[in-house]
Scaffold this active site. Sequence first.
Site, PDB file in Angstrom:
ATOM      1  CE1 TYR A  77      31.274 -12.964  14.629  1.00  0.00           C
ATOM      2  CE2 TYR A  77      29.885 -14.634  15.669  1.00  0.00           C
ATOM      3  CZ  TYR A  77      30.441 -13.365  15.665  1.00  0.00           C
ATOM      4  OH  TYR A  77      30.166 -12.497  16.694  1.00  0.00           O
ATOM      5  NE  ARG A 126      35.718 -10.262  18.061  1.00  0.00           N
ATOM      6  CZ  ARG A 126      34.480  -9.904  17.720  1.00  0.00           C
ATOM      7  NH1 ARG A 126      34.250  -8.742  17.141  1.00  0.00           N
ATOM      8  NH2 ARG A 126      33.469 -10.721  17.926  1.00  0.00           N
ATOM      9  CE1 TYR A 162      24.548 -12.393  22.848  1.00  0.00           C
ATOM     10  CE2 TYR A 162      25.891 -13.033  20.973  1.00  0.00           C
ATOM     11  CZ  TYR A 162      24.933 -12.219  21.531  1.00  0.00           C
ATOM     12  OH  TYR A 162      24.357 -11.244  20.763  1.00  0.00           O
ATOM     13  NE  ARG A 215      24.326  -6.715  22.604  1.00  0.00           N
ATOM     14  CZ  ARG A 215      24.215  -7.779  21.813  1.00  0.00           C
ATOM     15  NH1 ARG A 215      24.294  -7.657  20.495  1.00  0.00           N
ATOM     16  NH2 ARG A 215      24.050  -8.974  22.326  1.00  0.00           N
ATOM     17  CD  GLU A 234      25.001  -7.124  12.473  1.00  0.00           C
ATOM     18  OE1 GLU A 234      24.804  -8.342  12.634  1.00  0.00           O
ATOM     19  OE2 GLU A 234      26.126  -6.604  12.572  1.00  0.00           O
TER      20      GLU A 234
END
Length: 329
Positions: free
Chosen positions: A150, A157, A209, A222, A322
Amino acid sequence: MRPASDMRERSPLAARPSPTVTYSDLPAGSLPPGTLAAFGFGAQATSPGDDPRWLRVALEPLAEALPELWTIEGEVTYGREGDLSWSRGGGWLYAAVECDEAHHGGPEGAAKHAYELLSAFVAQAPEHHVQRIWNYLGDINAGAGDDERYKQFCTGRIAGMGDVFAQGFPAASAIGHHARKGLLQVYLLATDREGTRVENPRQVSAWQYPRQYGRTPPSFARATLLPADDVLAISGTAAVVGHASAHTGDLGAQLAETQRNLDALLSNGGLPEGFDVRAPLKAYVRHPDDAAVVLAFAQAHWPQAPLVLLHGDICREELLVEIDGWRYR
Ligand code: 3EB
């Protein structure tokens, strides 16, 4: 100064509503008029034929799951260019890339490739405001520490995101599949006007983060309030409080925390409380044995909301569930 929403109401373009998202049976053979995109879930999904607007999502349903249908009012045109499929109509753009990590040296290279293709395509389109993006990759939690797949994906990305994402990140989900090894699927919804990004006051924004979550913080918002102001597109939402995962090993408590996060997003986005019949949701469940508990939670708290339950791994190993979706006004 007038609020942005007020200015949007004065624009002649603002009258054009967002795509309608439903879970519905598809007619056999061809997609219905006005279809911007359609998604089947898992290996058993029935394809309507070779249509660039149709994507087989590499996540297996854990309960009966109807296809997901995005429809708009008006003409839709569509096509394919290499790994990229697209469709457009009414000021909305769908674009999807499917690729094989083996051709790009792994998850980082594949993510970079997918985002470069999508960025280049969207940059030349009138519909260049990306609102929402979905990412599915295999073995998402494999690899230790900074080498977790990930985290490699996150690095690729951001490397592949061009200037089209510089105005701010779209809402997103990134989920682990159990389908063909090396398959990466990325698809997005974009439009010709700017939306409004919505963060969650209970959570640190993902791009902030701290270092412990990897070299490259995840690049997503979000939620996004789509420019027609008629629907909130909600990112994958889990039991994250501040930046930390809460309730390791406790599915019930993770579900309750996830609900608090979803409610906070609705409130911060100015949407009415709760998820009603116009709120198609997806729950991604790490352990298929947990499906019944997740389903019971959803039925108890959002009895009207259409729900698709999928076998998917969450990008932090300790998270069991999730939820994402749409909340129309
Ligand atoms: C979290 O809150 C859980 O990397 O695109 C949720 C939604 C998560 C999107 C992404 C990751 C992503 O950090 C993980």
